[in-house]
Motif scaffolding. Structure first.
Motif, mmCIF file in Angstrom:
data_model
loop_
_atom_site.group_PDB
_atom_site.id
_atom_site.type_symbol
_atom_site.label_atom_id
_atom_site.label_comp_id
_atom_site.label_asym_id
_atom_site.label_seq_id
_atom_site.Cartn_x
_atom_site.Cartn_y
_atom_site.Cartn_z
ATOM 1 N N LEU A 163 27.813 18.670 58.201
ATOM 2 C CA LEU A 163 27.453 17.961 56.773
ATOM 3 C C LEU A 163 26.679 17.016 56.867
ATOM 4 N N GLY A 164 26.592 16.173 57.685
ATOM 5 C CA GLY A 164 25.766 14.987 57.961
ATOM 6 C C GLY A 164 24.441 15.220 58.445
ATOM 7 N N PHE A 165 24.410 16.173 59.414
ATOM 8 C CA PHE A 165 23.017 16.261 60.017
ATOM 9 C C PHE A 165 22.418 17.852 60.218
ATOM 10 N N GLY A 166 23.305 18.728 59.531
ATOM 11 C CA GLY A 166 22.813 20.299 59.684
ATOM 12 C C GLY A 166 22.962 20.567 61.273
ATOM 13 N N MET A 167 23.576 20.049 61.789
ATOM 14 C CA MET A 167 23.489 20.583 63.443
ATOM 15 C C MET A 167 24.821 21.355 63.493
ATOM 16 N N ASP A 168 24.930 22.573 64.289
ATOM 17 C CA ASP A 168 26.053 23.362 64.391
ATOM 18 C C ASP A 168 26.543 23.147 65.922
ATOM 19 N N ILE A 169 27.270 22.006 66.165
ATOM 20 C CA ILE A 169 27.244 21.818 67.555
ATOM 21 C C ILE A 169 28.641 22.655 68.117
ATOM 22 N N ASN A 170 29.636 23.049 67.235
ATOM 23 C CA ASN A 170 30.612 23.859 67.508
ATOM 24 C C ASN A 170 31.730 23.401 68.760
ATOM 25 N N SER A 171 32.013 22.012 68.693
ATOM 26 C CA SER A 171 32.761 21.642 69.620
ATOM 27 C C SER A 171 34.263 22.207 69.438
ATOM 28 N N GLN A 172 34.499 22.987 68.509
ATOM 29 C CA GLN A 172 35.859 23.327 68.188
ATOM 30 C C GLN A 172 35.969 24.725 69.375
ATOM 31 N N THR A 175 24.477 10.016 48.918
ATOM 32 C CA THR A 175 24.979 11.292 49.981
ATOM 33 C C THR A 175 26.476 11.375 49.600
ATOM 34 N N PHE A 176 27.318 10.446 49.163
ATOM 35 C CA PHE A 176 28.650 10.530 49.103
ATOM 36 C C PHE A 176 29.207 10.867 47.702
ATOM 37 N N SER A 177 28.342 11.083 46.684
ATOM 38 C CA SER A 177 28.628 11.249 45.376
ATOM 39 C C SER A 177 29.623 12.360 45.283
ATOM 40 N N SER A 178 30.381 12.649 44.195
ATOM 41 C CA SER A 178 31.343 13.715 44.114
ATOM 42 C C SER A 178 30.506 15.131 44.276
ATOM 43 N N GLY A 179 29.194 14.874 43.238
ATOM 44 C CA GLY A 179 28.416 16.110 42.980
ATOM 45 C C GLY A 179 28.032 16.575 44.526
#
Ligand code: HEM
Length: 888
Positions: free
Chosen positions: A224-233, A173-177
């Motif tokens: 990026l990790g969970f496909g959740m748009d939590i929009n905390s910003q 999951t953390f590869s450069s690709g």
């Protein structure tokens, strides 16, 4: 008088000298930081930390942990249970580690809570442990092995083959690709970040970057990790932010400090589900969020490239026979390869990624903004390099890597402010570390923060200078002097993601704005140290104290007498102290004490209640008694108080196992209980303990026993008893059936204090007083009797004089209230005993209004502690204070 002589012999023959004296030490040492833990009880695997018992406090000993001494490892003297904690809190981890390294070298024995741990600040040794000999110490030290929370299934916690399997599963999951593929998702988030900055920036308003960047990193990891748009910003009250903060904040929580101090407590906390490490509310939130995310994935998502999908794809329905499966794998580690992640593992890792990805990255970004704002030349250089490298192109995983100076700035920020101040490993086998044989199971702590500011590797270490990371400078330095992400197979798995996330956002901001300091910017940044400033602010002389531990630590070390005496000698007759987190004022001035307790009585009529929330029947301070030696006098006074007070013939003298005695002792010994110590340290804890009914001050079994005993005694009183002259009857006679509408009644009385006069005692009040009388009448009197016997036995001339006065005053008459008063010398002996051994070593009041005490304005509600013990032995009032001399 042969009888008397025999008794004298009996007293000394039973070892009165040493035993009473040692018990005197117990009384004086007071109920502090218990635990029968000595160096020899600490086994390398931390299995025994000893049990708190009263008798182990028999001597005024200064307690030393001998573990490191025995191994020959340089180490300072530590206070048990508190160990390094107290000093870390006082100095901050950086100063603490630095001082130790300067004083003891690059390998230092530490004592954190009850656990020994080894501080290591030698890059070569760190390299050895984390790379060369990785297989000997592949795991982190688990402070809270008993915890049952979901995180124990996550990558940071799992061990050995289990870890290897999981790390290999997650690594792709953390590869450069993969990072490259995440560019579009990241773009959405850093654009949102700029939008959120824009409003304030355009209006010239200050911006709290820790908070702003926190919302950004939360959004990134969720997306990026969970496909959740939590929009905390855009939605700062987002539950994810709230709960993650709750998790990440816990390291400062007093409960966590306790857990480090007394690791075994986690069993209690876990049992009652109140552990901050096992915060069900928070864990359940994350668990259900992850479960929902899993459910919502449909077939199309199978090809998504985020963390969650990778974990799901690895999730091969292993849950069904998890236990068997697990067992099979234990037996054959090769099987790890064949199985997927269980639901628990997916959840555990999800939570860990949220935590690891949020705080670390956000704080690094905030420090980077700070470093750039306070070093405008560096900022200008960076802006120029951005301009020439990518101009106004949108930042991507690849193009930000072409901005070489950006890397230097980030590294220099991480050097000065590493989010992980120490790293941890634990040996699976004995290790040779710097020539010392370190047994398996000991925590190995790498001093990252101290190394990052070590002048041997970093000239002018406090200076922000990105040039340290130029290729030339780097080649001159030991690579393991820089450890922000750790090194070796167990380093930070999220390093690539974190770096990309930080770089893209900072570049995008600098393509549009500059960071500038404002009035709110703290320059220079102070290391966070925790000091209680209450007394300092009031101008009251007071030593520096460690928060939460405050006075307790010193009292335990010195004994209350030495402690009070040394404070008075050093600071005068009014000294500011902290007991736990409460400020309290030590007073050793007879005139002031007279003022408070008599002249101005109405301003401070009450005692200070340490446990304000406690709901037990009795609210009264106690000293501890736990030794056979007390049995004789203890049983006598117990019988007396039961009979004279309650008309009960409990006969504990002939029947020492009597329940009355048992429960009274249980009440009396609780002050040695570690939980009580905790309650003093952190008074608010009692709310938790009470809630779960486990508070020792609210020991229902004991209280219920006394309550029903008193109730039975009341019931059994028949009409004949109405004329008895004992305490119980007197209380019953005042008990005018006020219970019925007690609440209303109470309210009316609050409104009109005159009404107190008109009502009797309620059942609760009768019971409460009965218990208080038992306790107050038992311990205090029994100990005074024992000390008096001791004083007489050790001062035979006084004893002889007393005996002859008894002979001439009452001869063989039976002693009565009146006739004993005619023996004048008896009074002197009793008073001198009470002077030397006052059962209450301190007493106190609390002001209900501001008080002027020795010229200081002391706010209401502060404990005023009268230093009785110290006053009783103050040479200004008592020449040769240690001498027993009834002639005073
Ligand atoms: C600036 C940001 C970050 C810093 C400074 C940082 C630092 C660290 C450090 C020092 C360690 C321990 C390494 C060791 O024991 O040798 C670590 C471990 C870890 N980090 Fe990070 N981290 C950061 C961001 C992240 C992110 C964004 C994630 C995940 C999304 C992450 C996930 C992890 C995990 C799972 C481990 C445990 C690895 C293992 O036990 O195999 N970190 N991190």
């Amino acid at each position: 008088m042969s009888d008397t002589n025999d008794i004298t012999k009996l007293v000394s023959a039973s070892g009165a000298d040493t035993d009473i004296r040692s018990e005197a030490a117990v009384v004086a040492a007071g109920p502090f930081l218990g635990g029968g833990c000595s160096g020899s009880h600490i086994s390398p695997t931390h299995t025994t930390t000893g049990q708190p018992t009263g008798t182990k406090f028999a001597k005024h000993v200064k307690w030393k942990f001998g573990f490191w001494k025995r191994l020959g490892v340089p180490s300072p003297d530590y206070f048990p249970y508190i160990g390094g904690m107290a000093e870390i809190q006082k100095q901050g981890i950086y100063e603490f580690d630095k001082n130790l390294i300067t004083k003891y070298g690059r390998v230092v024995g530490l004592q954190i809570g009850g656990n020994p741990s080894l501080l290591i600040a030698d890059p070569e040794i760190i390299k050895n442990i984390s790379v060369k000999e990785f297989s000997k110490a592949p795991n982190r030290f688990q402070h809270f092995s008993g915890s049952k929370n979901e995180m124990r299934h996550g990558l940071t916690a799992v061990e050995d083959d289990h870890w290897r399997f999981m790390r290999n599963t997650l690594l792709p999951t953390f590869s450069s690709g993969k990072m490259r593929k995440m560019d579009p998702l990241l773009r959405v988030k850093y654009k949102l970040l700029l939008d959120s900055l824009k409003t304030n920036a355009d209006e010239g308003k200050p911006i709290d970057f820790k908070q702003t960047f926190g919302a950004y990193t939360m959004d990134v990891i969720a997306s990026l990790g969970f496909g959740m748009d939590i929009n905390s910003q855009t939605n700062p009250d987002n539950l994810f932010v709230k709960y993650t903060k709750e998790l990440t904040n816990f390291s400062l929580s007093p409960l966590t400090i306790l857990l480090v101090l007394i690791p075994k407590l986690d069993i209690i906390f876990d049992y009652f589900n109140v552990s901050p490490l096992n915060n069900r509310r928070v864990m359940d939130f994350f668990k259900s969020a992850v479960e929902r995310a899993i459910e919502m994935r449909d077939d199309e998502d199978k090809n998504r490239q985020d963390l969650l999908q990778l974990m799901i794809n690895a999730h091969k329905d292993t849950d069904k026979n998890e236990m068997e499966e697990e067992q099979a794998i234990q037996d054959d580690p090769q099987k790890w390869k064949k199985r997927g992640l269980t639901t628990d593992e997916v959840t555990g890792n999800a939570i860990i990624f949220f935590i690891a990805g949020y705080e670390t990255t956000a704080s690094t970004m905030a420090f980077m903004a700070y470093c750039l704002a306070t070093n405008p030349d560096c900022q200008e250089r960076l802006i120029n390099e951005i301009d020439s490298a990518i101009g106004q192109e949108l930042p991507t995983y690849d193009n930000v890597q072409t901005i070489e100076y950006l890397d230097r700035v980030l590294n220099e920020t991480l050097r000065l402010y590493p989010p992980a101040t120490r790293l941890s490993r634990v040996g699976k086998t004995e290790l040779d570390i710097g020539g010392y044989k370190i047994p398996e199971g000991i925590e190995l702590a790498f001093a990252v923060y101290a190394l990052h500011r070590d002048p041997e590797f970093w000239p002018e270490p406090e200076k922000f200078d990105p040039e340290r990371f130029s290729p030339e400078k780097k080649s001159e330095r030991h690579p393991y002097a820089f450890l922000p992400f750790g090194h070796g197979p167990r380093n930070c798995i999220g390093q690539r993601l974190a770096t990309m996330e930080i770089k893209c956002a900072i570049v995008y901001i600098l393509q549009h704005y500059r960071f500038k300091t404002c009035d709110e910017t703290e320059i220079p940044l102070r290391h966070v140290k925790w000091k209680f400033g209450f007394w300092k602010r009031m101008g009251v002389p007071s030593p520096d104290y460690f928060p939460y531990i405050g006075t307790m630590r010193e009292i335990k070390k010195q004994g209350i007498y030495e402690f009070d005496k040394s404070l008075i000698t050093k600071y005068g007759r009014i000294v500011g102290m902290y007991l736990g987190s409460n400020p309290s004022l030590l007073i050793a001035d007879p005139e002031i004490i007279k003022n408070i307790s008599v002249k101005e009585f109405s301003k401070a009529p009450n005692r200070f209640q340490h446990f304000s929330e406690t709901k037990n029947e009795m609210r009264h301070g106690l000293t501890a008694v736990e030794d056979d030696h007390w049995r004789t006098f203890g049983a006598y006074t117990m019988d007396v108080i039961a009979s004279l007070g309650f008309g009960m013939d409990i006969d504990s003298q002939t029947n020492p196992d009597n329940l009355f005695v048992k429960y009274a002792k249980e009440l009396l010994t609780f002050s040695f209980n570690p939980i009580i110590i905790l309650l003093v340290l952190i008074p608010k804890l009692d709310i938790i303990f009470n809630y779960f009914n486990v508070s020792p001050l609210n020991n229902r079994r004991v209280m219920d026993f006394f309550k029903s005993a008193v109730e039975r005694a009341i019931e059994m009183r028949d009409n004949v008893d109405k004329n008895r002259q004992d305490l119980l009857q007197l209380m019953i006679n005042t008990h005018k059936d006020t219970d019925k509408n007690e609440m209303e009644e109470e309210q009316a009385i609050q409104d009109d204090p005159q009404k107190w006069k008109k009502r009797g005692l309620t059942t609760d009040e009768v019971t409460g007083n009965a218990i208080v009388f038992i306790i107050a009448g038992y311990d205090t009197t029994a100990s005074t009797l024992a000390f008096m016997a001791y004083c007489l036995a050790t001062n035979s001339d006084c004893q002889e004089r007393l005996i002859s006065e008894i002979d001439s005053a009452i001869g063989q008459e039976l002693p009565t209230y009146d006739n004993v008063q005619t023996i004048e010398y008896l009074d002197r002996v009793l008073n001198e005993t009470l002077r030397l051994y006052p059962p209450a070593t301190r007493t106190g009041r609390v002001g209900n209004t501001e008080l002027d005490i020795g010229g200081y304005k002391v706010p209401k509600g502060i404990e005023l502690a009268f230093a009785i013990y110290a006053l009783h032995r103050d040479p200004e009032f008592w020449p040769e204070p240690e001498k027993f001399d009834p002639e005073r």
